[in-house]
Design an enzyme around this catalytic site. Structure first.
Site, PDB file in Angstrom:
ATOM      1  N   LYS A  84       0.854  -1.194   0.000  1.00 54.29           N
ATOM      2  CA  LYS A  84       0.000   0.000   0.000  1.00 54.29           C
ATOM      3  C   LYS A  84       0.889   1.243   0.000  1.00 54.29           C
ATOM      4  CE  LYS A  84      -4.304   1.020   2.456  1.00 54.29           C
ATOM      5  NZ  LYS A  84      -4.929   0.877   3.773  1.00 54.29           N
TER       6      LYS A  84
HETATM    7  C1  E4P Z   1      -8.261   2.027   3.745  1.00 55.98           C
HETATM    8  O1  E4P Z   1      -7.535   1.152   3.337  1.00 55.98           O
HETATM    9  C2  E4P Z   1      -8.130   2.663   5.055  1.00 55.98           C
HETATM   10  O2  E4P Z   1      -7.479   1.745   5.908  1.00 55.98           O
HETATM   11  C3  E4P Z   1      -9.421   2.993   5.729  1.00 55.98           C
HETATM   12  O3  E4P Z   1     -10.535   2.580   4.997  1.00 55.98           O
HETATM   13  C4  E4P Z   1      -9.497   4.348   6.306  1.00 55.98           C
HETATM   14  O4  E4P Z   1     -10.728   4.515   6.944  1.00 55.98           O
HETATM   15  P1  E4P Z   1     -11.023   5.641   8.043  1.00 55.98           P
HETATM   16  O5  E4P Z   1     -11.335   6.907   7.327  1.00 55.98           O
HETATM   17  O6  E4P Z   1     -12.215   5.116   8.797  1.00 55.98           O
HETATM   18  O7  E4P Z   1      -9.794   5.757   8.896  1.00 55.98           O
END
Ligand code: E4P
Length: 232
Positions: A84
């Site tokens: 990522k």
């Molecule tokens: C995506 O891969 C992120 O880990 C995640 O969806 C972020 O979500 P949040 O806005 O609830 O922190």
């Protein structure tokens, strides 16, 4: 539509994987910090052994050279790792490099259609538009998903999957499915909400009560005499 769980909590991952409905996992530095695990690499290795689908492991650096080195290391942990990277110029450069060598890449922190176009051009396996965080600032997260679906479907050479992230409710999942998004990464609590409906609970309670009135049981072992065809 594929369902990923958005957590670094191993117990939650094991519990949800047992439903057979989990297609992958996404983690991020905040989720890892929340999990309390102090050995990121062994945590990711264990998650990747529990869930056969893609497991997103995020780089920590922000400069190209270190991000690339981290990404190359993370990719070696298991075959199902998706590295990522953030949607920055350096992150997309790392994305291009890793995808060209066959590593899955999830480009995260996408907040605009223009950024999603760049991620696709960089060869991302997944792009993660954050719908909840856009809603939080008064914009429409789902409008962004709709725009990316429209754009990607106009270019068959784009192979990037739309991974709806920052999901806050079952309606985000349903709306994303109606638009044809490829994946939703969903917090464990929201996945559990997907199963629930008060009429299911009410209906089941009634069936259980009515069945008890019949005084019967359904055998769970032994042979069953199959129905003979009327033509023989
Ligand atoms: C995506 O891969 C992120 O880990 C995640 O969806 C972020 O979500 P949040 O806005 O609830 O922190």
């Amino acid at each position: 539509m594929k369902f990923f769980v958005d957590t670094a909590d191993l117990n939650e991952i094991k519990d949800l994987a047992a439903t057979g409905l989990l297609d992958g996992v996404t983690t991020n530095p905040s989720l890892v910090a929340k999990s309390g695990h102090s050995d990121f690499v062994s945590l990711i290795r264990e998650i990747a052994s529990v869930v056969p689908g893609p497991v997103s492991a995020e780089v920590a650096a922000t400069d190209y050279d270190t991000m690339l080195a981290e990404g190359l290391y993370l990719a070696k942990i298991a075959k199902n790792i998706a590295v990522k990277v953030p949607l920055t110029p350096a992150g997309l450069k790392v994305c291009k490099h890793l995808s060209q060598q066959g590593t899955m890449v999830n480009v995260t922190l996408c907040f605009s259609a223009a950024q999603a176009i760049l991620a696709a051009k960089a060869g991302a396996t997944f792009v993660s538009p954050f719908v909840g965080r856009l809603d939080d600032i008064g914009e429409s997260g789902m409008q962004l998903i709709s725009d990316i679906c429209t754009i990607y479907s106009a270019y068959p050479e784009f192979n990037t999957q739309i991974l709806v992230a920052s999901v806050r409710s079952p309606m985000h999942v349903v709306e994303a499915a109606k638009m044809g998004a490829d994946v939703a990464t969903i917090p464990p609590a929201v996945i559990r909400q997907l199963f629930s409906h008060p009429l299911t609970d009410k209906g089941l309670a009634q069936f259980v009560a009515d069945w008890a009135k019949t005084g019967q049981t359904i055998p769970t072992a032994g042979n069953v005499q199959p129905l003979k065809s009327s033509r023989t």
